[in-house]
Design an enzyme around this catalytic site. Structure first.
Site, PDB file in Angstrom:
ATOM      1  CB  SER A 150       1.896   2.199   3.151  1.00  0.00           C
ATOM      2  OG  SER A 150       0.706   1.831   3.628  1.00  0.00           O
ATOM      3  N   GLY A 152       0.659   7.288   2.567  1.00  0.00           N
ATOM      4  CA  GLY A 152       0.542   8.838   3.179  1.00  0.00           C
ATOM      5  C   GLY A 152       0.091   8.985   4.605  1.00  0.00           C
ATOM      6  CD  GLU A 258       7.577   8.139  -3.851  1.00  0.00           C
ATOM      7  OE1 GLU A 258       7.056   8.957  -3.709  1.00  0.00           O
ATOM      8  OE2 GLU A 258       7.523   7.065  -2.990  1.00  0.00           O
ATOM      9  CD  GLU A 271       8.929   8.153   1.560  1.00  0.00           C
ATOM     10  OE1 GLU A 271       8.588   8.636   2.732  1.00  0.00           O
ATOM     11  OE2 GLU A 271       7.997   7.702   0.993  1.00  0.00           O
ATOM     12  CG  ASP A 278       1.289   4.364  -5.132  1.00  0.00           C
ATOM     13  OD1 ASP A 278       2.486   4.927  -5.347  1.00  0.00           O
ATOM     14  OD2 ASP A 278       0.739   4.720  -4.041  1.00  0.00           O
ATOM     15  CB  THR A 279       3.223   6.673  -9.120  1.00  0.00           C
ATOM     16  OG1 THR A 279       4.524   5.986  -9.140  1.00  0.00           O
ATOM     17  CG2 THR A 279       3.145   7.503  -7.772  1.00  0.00           C
ATOM     18  NE  ARG A 357      -4.241   3.350  -4.657  1.00  0.00           N
ATOM     19  CZ  ARG A 357      -3.368   3.742  -4.010  1.00  0.00           C
ATOM     20  NH1 ARG A 357      -2.748   4.692  -3.979  1.00  0.00           N
ATOM     21  NH2 ARG A 357      -2.548   2.746  -3.513  1.00  0.00           N
TER      22      ARG A 357
END
Length: 388
Positions: A150, A152, A258, A271, A278-279, A357
């Site tokens: 997850s 990245g 996505e 995906e 999150d976006t 983050r």
């Protein structure tokens, strides 16, 4: 109508989901592998254990006897969720959906082979030698990702054969769970990429949010903006693909689907996440009548969603830590809060790692405003918040 909800994963997305559920009078037990995770700070109860331990997971299920289980992360012994469904527990969106989407191999085979959705060319590799062969067949540049990861983690771009060793080591290190297989994908020179938040309901039609544009670095989201500019033809194609795959996976909830968009290649499925994305934190700026967390809550509980309407233009930018500390402190909040049409969210993570983050800034303006200027403003404000 109060339900007992077992939340598996208690990060920043889980925290906002818990808040949405609390506003609907629900009872939430937040679970994660470490104490004081963000969602635990607002939940009714919490449990700390490894969700990759299937026996531990079932012990928690037996202890709390939840009505609903909501997975928020990938690192879960997902096959045990079928047992939970057989016990009469609602799994969100469904045990089938969670099992497929937590593994890139399963979801890619469903999307490409069974449903015929357009995807990048791909191969799988279980060993370094298989990675070399797969990259040679796909061609350079190409992308390598762990089947389970997850944010990245473990994802990298290989431009030449000299990148193979480091890419393999990074993919193995970034994998979540005990699956060490990787997927090697053709690099798509896309014009843009979007997240299409898709809501499937128990007793209602599938709904779509306006597309969210985003920028990633190393496979991890850095900024997002809504609505993204997408042609009506491409948007319709993306919606059709999202409806097709969510229907095949079954269940009610919000999905982050996505896509890559290319004038040359068209709309390409990338995906899928069976949960808030999150976006989609940009929706905290009030871009829609209902945020992605409120939408997920309503879908999970079977409450009606009459419509999703776009109310504002929005942008989000993440706050990343530049230090390692188990006592994070923050500066710069006053500058962010002094800006108009701006919200600051500090996630409350108890430990900061370099690149982790730790918060997000969201900004908004009226529809039709200068989106580029709004994005620049949001990124500049996020950069003012420092972790010490």
């Amino acid at each position: 109508m109060t339900k007992k909800i077992l939340l598996l994963g208690s990060g920043e997305l889980g925290k906002e989901f818990v808040i949405a559920c609390q506003r609907k009078g629900q009872y939430v037990i937040a679970c994660d592998s470490y104490p004081h995770a963000p969602a635990m700070q607002v939940a009714d109860e919490c449990e700390v254990f490894s969700m990759l331990d299937g026996d531990a997971l079932m012990r928690v299920v037996e202890k709390h006897k939840p009505d609903i289980i909501v997975p928020e992360i990938e690192a879960i012994r997902t096959e045990r969720l079928y047992d939970c469904e057989r016990m009469g527990i609602q799994v969100v969106p469904s045990a089938r959906a969670v099992n497929f989407t937590m593994n890139r191999k399963e979801i890619r085979e469903l999307a490409h082979t069974e449903l015929g959705l357009k995807t990048a060319n791909y191969r799988y590799a279980n060993t370094y030698e298989e990675l070399v062969k797969a990259a040679d067949e796909i061609g350079y540049p190409c992308i390598v990702k762990p089947l389970m990861s997850s944010s990245g983690h473990g994802q990298s771009k290989m431009n030449t054969p000299e990148d193979l060793e480091s890419a393999w080591a990074y993919a193995c290190k970034g994998a979540r769970g005990d699956v060490k297989e990787v997927i090697v994908e053709q690099f798509i020179p896309f014009d843009s990429e979007i997240t299409l938040l898709t809501v499937t309901q128990k007793n209602g039609p599938t709904l779509f949010c306006q597309p969210i544009g985003h920028v990633q670095k190393g496979g991890d989201y850095r900024e997002s903006f809504q609505p993204a500019v997408v042609s009506s033809e491409m948007l319709k194609e993306a919606q059709d693909m999202a409806a097709k795959i969510t229907k095949a996976l079954t269940g009610a909830g919000i999905w982050g689907v996505e896509f890559f968009l290319s004038q040359k290649e068209g709309v390409i499925f990338s995906e899928l996440s069976p949960r808030p994305h999150d976006t989609g934190m940009v929706t905290l700026a009030g871009t829609q009548n209902l945020s992605e967390f409120e939408l997920h809550c309503r879908a999970v509980l079977g409450l009606p969603i009459p419509a999703i309407t776009q109310e504002r233009m929005g942008a989000s930018a993440v706050i990343l830590s530049e230090v390692e500390t188990d006592r994070p402190e923050y500066s710069g909040e006053d500058e962010v809060c002094a800006a108009d049409n701006t919200y600051l969210r500090i996630f409350g993570k108890p430990v900061a790692h370099i690149g982790r983050r730790m918060g997000v800034v969201v900004c908004w303006d009226k529809l039709g405003s200068d989106q580029s200027a709004l994005r620049d403003k949001c990124k500049a404000l996020a950069a003012k918040v420092k972790i010490h």
